[in-house]
Design an enzyme around this catalytic site. Structure first.
Site, PDB file in Angstrom:
ATOM      1  N   TYR A 183      -6.325  10.160  -0.965  1.00  0.00           N
ATOM      2  CA  TYR A 183      -5.222   9.664  -1.597  1.00  0.00           C
ATOM      3  C   TYR A 183      -4.068  10.632  -1.584  1.00  0.00           C
ATOM      4  CZ  TYR A 183      -2.283   7.233  -5.005  1.00  0.00           C
ATOM      5  OH  TYR A 183      -1.342   6.433  -5.648  1.00  0.00           O
ATOM      6  N   SER A 231      -2.602   2.269  -0.643  1.00  0.00           N
ATOM      7  CA  SER A 231      -1.441   2.485  -1.168  1.00  0.00           C
ATOM      8  C   SER A 231      -0.952   3.696  -0.912  1.00  0.00           C
ATOM      9  CB  SER A 231      -1.656   2.326  -3.076  1.00  0.00           C
ATOM     10  OG  SER A 231      -0.468   2.244  -3.604  1.00  0.00           O
ATOM     11  N   ASP A 286       1.348  -8.866  -2.707  1.00  0.00           N
ATOM     12  CA  ASP A 286       1.504  -7.663  -3.276  1.00  0.00           C
ATOM     13  C   ASP A 286       3.005  -7.263  -3.657  1.00  0.00           C
ATOM     14  OD1 ASP A 286       1.301  -4.918  -3.760  1.00  0.00           O
ATOM     15  OD2 ASP A 286       0.395  -4.321  -2.001  1.00  0.00           O
ATOM     16  N   HIS A 312      -1.843  -6.051  -4.948  1.00  0.00           N
ATOM     17  CA  HIS A 312      -1.916  -4.779  -4.719  1.00  0.00           C
ATOM     18  C   HIS A 312      -3.421  -4.230  -4.884  1.00  0.00           C
ATOM     19  CE1 HIS A 312      -0.349  -0.832  -3.402  1.00  0.00           C
ATOM     20  NE2 HIS A 312      -0.740  -0.251  -4.597  1.00  0.00           N
TER      21      HIS A 312
END
Length: 697
Positions: free
Chosen positions: A468, A548, A632, A667
């Site tokens: 991430y 993301s 999203d 999302h």
């Protein structure tokens, strides 16, 4: 725009792929005197018939491809089997009832149950599976009034961040007043039983899924009145802020307001509700720190803050003398990142030490009571509850230990197992270990590697490197049925704690944002190299995965170093770094990314790694499956649409480039069990097939 089926063709594992022809427009933007073409700008229009046709055409190519992978159905059988166990969440008490979420195994959504006290007969309280026939409507949030007699819950339709809020009498579940609509990025903060505070934006005039939402507003809704009469409390033209949230202190005396323009740093305000017409007073008047109210003792606040404490500290503030030079430490900063919860009249300090939990119990003066003995090395969560409770709950898991709930006696410090799931997974057969590797600039980065005991370090183990690296978010060990299936098939699962995250506090976050963002990608590449150099895997058996901001991570890494991995799985990614801030609430991410408007230097930096702008003709990129949802409205799907189009047009060699677009999905939050299983199966099948795996172990 015309969409046909006569686009780029390639032969992959014996399959002839023909991508849809994606028309190129003539849009050109100018930034700091430099012209940048945006040929796929038309795909930003999520309401157009052309975009919808493109989605259908791309999905046909993708699912035609996936349908030919011989072991895809077996993977689904395996994942469905291991997924099919009773899952019970950590309990919480409201009024006379104990509430908990439970899923009997394969229900589309977990159901909220309750029982009177701890030993009463359990009953269904809220069943999200009844909200829609196809499972696309989910339960997003639940908030009870202080006495537990009223509940407000929000629902998400099609995965959207726009929510509806419904109020019930908790005892008989009778509706109270009208349903609130068009609520976004909001908690629900009850004021007694009279009403509650919530936040939202004005509804956009254009597409509600992609138009910019910029000014957050805090409202008060009095029960049994029309939403149109709700009182504006904070925000709007008087104090324009991008994010506004509210809470009340436990004694209901103070309204607490947090206001921010980015995802890091906030102003802090309070209002004394015990005094009629009292003013809203500013306690922190800048965005240079993250500060929140943990609790109050009369007119003294306990604040968790990283003001002059990169790893956070707990301070007390006398509202009669609130200047920052008068803030006094209750729990000082340490070398480990701190987060605070309260329950049973105590403070619980959950420290992150090399990405795993250490929990210490304190009283309200900051006196240490004890370090809590946890069931193992992993992630502990919870340790919260009402002040009057003598027993509270916490959860614990790691990559090979399914999440279990424990009951904790706040006075004796004794823990007892409350709920242990019956998962068809033998933890004793697997190993999860932490290593530290060296990144490009010499920084030591931790990584947890999980695999079946006894694997051969011959470089041929299918490996997912998941990351991430942003927004001060920490990746801590947690069990996943999806990962369990990957491990059971001989796979390695590796999670590096990249800079940009919060594992080592604000300094670690700062080390991976704005002009330091390349550090994150270099950390990720170095993680893959460590695994390859130490025999866990090789480039031909490596897959990069992230969602993301992690989707940006994968997209940037594969364009910076196309040879580092065989497979790339960027999911709901931020991939157009020149325009991300023009959609929905994207401008709020500028603390991490910066924007093209900041300076010529920032524009140059963003453009140099923006995945959409760094796909080059004639380069062989990894086998790529881009994943997104057509609803999203946080990271709009246009990011993924553009990136896939660039890759399909420019890819050299036979590695496929597909885009898997989930319809009526957002999302990620609130996705049904069926959607989650199918998506996971397709990612794994795609990865294994492109690593040359012909059959499962």
């Amino acid at each position: 725009m015309m969409i046909g089926m006569a686009g780029t063709a390639s032969t992959v594992c014996g399959q002839q792929l023909k991508y849809p022809t994606t028309s190129k427009g003539t849009v050109v933007d100018e930034f700091w005197g430099e012209k940048v073409s945006d040929p796929y700008r038309w795909l930003e229009d999520d309401r157009s018939a052309e975009t919808k046709s493109w989605v259908q055409a791309e999905n046909k190519v993708t699912f035609d491809y996936l349908n030919t992978i011989p072991f895809r159905s077996k993977l689904k059988e395996q994942l469905t089997e291991i997924w099919n166990y009773e899952k019970i969440g950590t309990p919480f008490k409201e009024g006379a009832y104990t509430y908990f979420f439970k899923n009997n195994g394969l229900q589309q959504h977990s159901v909220l149950y309750r029982k009177l006290g701890e030993n009463g007969t359990e009953e269904i309280f809220l069943d999200p599976n009844t909200f829609s026939k196809d499972g696309s409507t989910s339960l997003a949030d639940v908030s009870f009034s202080k006495d537990g007699s009223l509940v407000a819950y929000s629902i998400s339709e099609g995965g959207s961040d726009w929510r509806k809020v419904i109020v019930l009498n908790a005892k008989d579940k009778a509706p109270v007043g009208e349903t609130l609509v068009d609520v976004k990025f909001s908690g629900i903060a009850w004021k007694g039983n009279d009403g509650f505070y919530y936040s939202s934006y004005d509804k956009p005039k254009g597409s509600e899924l992609s138009e910019k939402t910029d000014q957050h507003k805090l409202y008060y809704h009095k029960l049994k009145t029309a939403q149109s009469t709700d009182q504006l409390i904070f925000g709007g033209s008087a104090t324009p802020r991008r994010y506004v949230g509210a809470s009340l202190t436990d004694d209901q005396r103070y309204l607490i307001i947090s206001a921010a323009n980015t995802t890091t740093g906030n102003e802090l305000y309070y209002q004394d509700l015990s005094k009629p017409n009292s003013k809203i007073i500013c306690l922190q008047d800048h965005f240079d720190a993250n500060t929140g109210v943990v609790d109050n003792i009369g007119d003294t606040f306990l604040l968790e803050t990283n003001y002059k404490a990169a790893n956070n500290r707990l301070v007390k503030v006398d509202l009669k003398n609130p200047a920052k030079e008068n803030w006094k430490d209750v729990i000082p900063e340490t070398e480990n990142v701190l987060s605070i919860s309260t329950g049973g009249g105590y403070l619980f300090a959950n420290y992150l030490k090399d990405a795993v939990s250490v929990v210490i119990q304190y009283d309200y003066t900051g006196k240490k009571i004890r370090q809590i003995e946890l069931p193992g090395v992993g992630t502990a969560s919870g340790f919260s509850g009402k002040k009057k409770e003598k027993e509270i709950y916490f959860g614990f898991s790691n990559y090979i230990t399914p999440s279990s709930s424990y009951k904790f006696d706040v006075n004796s410090g004794k823990s007892s197992l409350y709920i242990k799931p019956k998962v068809k997974f033998d933890s004793d057969k697997y190993e999860s270990k932490q290593v530290f590797y060296t990144s490009k600039d010499g920084t030591k980065v931790p990584m947890i590697i999980t695999y079946k005991k006894g694997i051969a370090l011959n470089g041929k183990n299918p490996t997912i490197v998941y990351g991430y690296g942003g927004f001060n978010i920490s990746l801590t060990p947690a069990f996943s049925t999806s990962v369990a299936v990957w491990l059971a098939n001989g796979g390695v699962y590796a999670v590096p704690n990249l800079r940009g995250g919060g594992e080592y506090g604000q300094k670690w976050h700062d080390g991976g944002r704005q002009f330091n963002k390349l550090n994150v990608f270099n950390d990720f590449i170095a993680a893959a190299h460590y695994l390859q150099e130490n025999g866990y895997t090789s480039p031909e058996y490596t897959a990069l995965s992230g969602g993301s901001n992690g989707g940006l991570l994968v997209g940037a890494t594969m364009t910076i170093d196309p040879k580092v991995a065989k497979v790339a799985l960027p999911e709901v990614g931020v991939l157009d770094m020149l325009r991300y801030h023009t959609f929905t609430a994207g401008a709020g991410w500028s603390y991490d990314y910066g924007t093209v408007a900041d300076s010529k230097e920032m524009f140059d930096y963003l453009k140099a790694y923006s995945p959409v702008h760094n796909v080059k003709t004639g380069v062989s990129y990894p086998a790529t499956m881009v994943l997104t949802g057509d609803h999203d409205d946080r990271v709009v799907p246009a990011h993924s649409y553009k990136f896939a189009s660039e890759l399909q047009a420019k890819q050299a060699g036979d590695n496929p480039v597909l885009i898997r677009i989930e319809t009526k999905a957002g999302h990620g939050a609130g996705r049904s069990t069926e959607v989650l299983i199918n998506s996971t199966v397709d990612k794994y099948a795609f990865a294994l097939w492109n690593m040359g795996i012909k059959e499962l172990k």
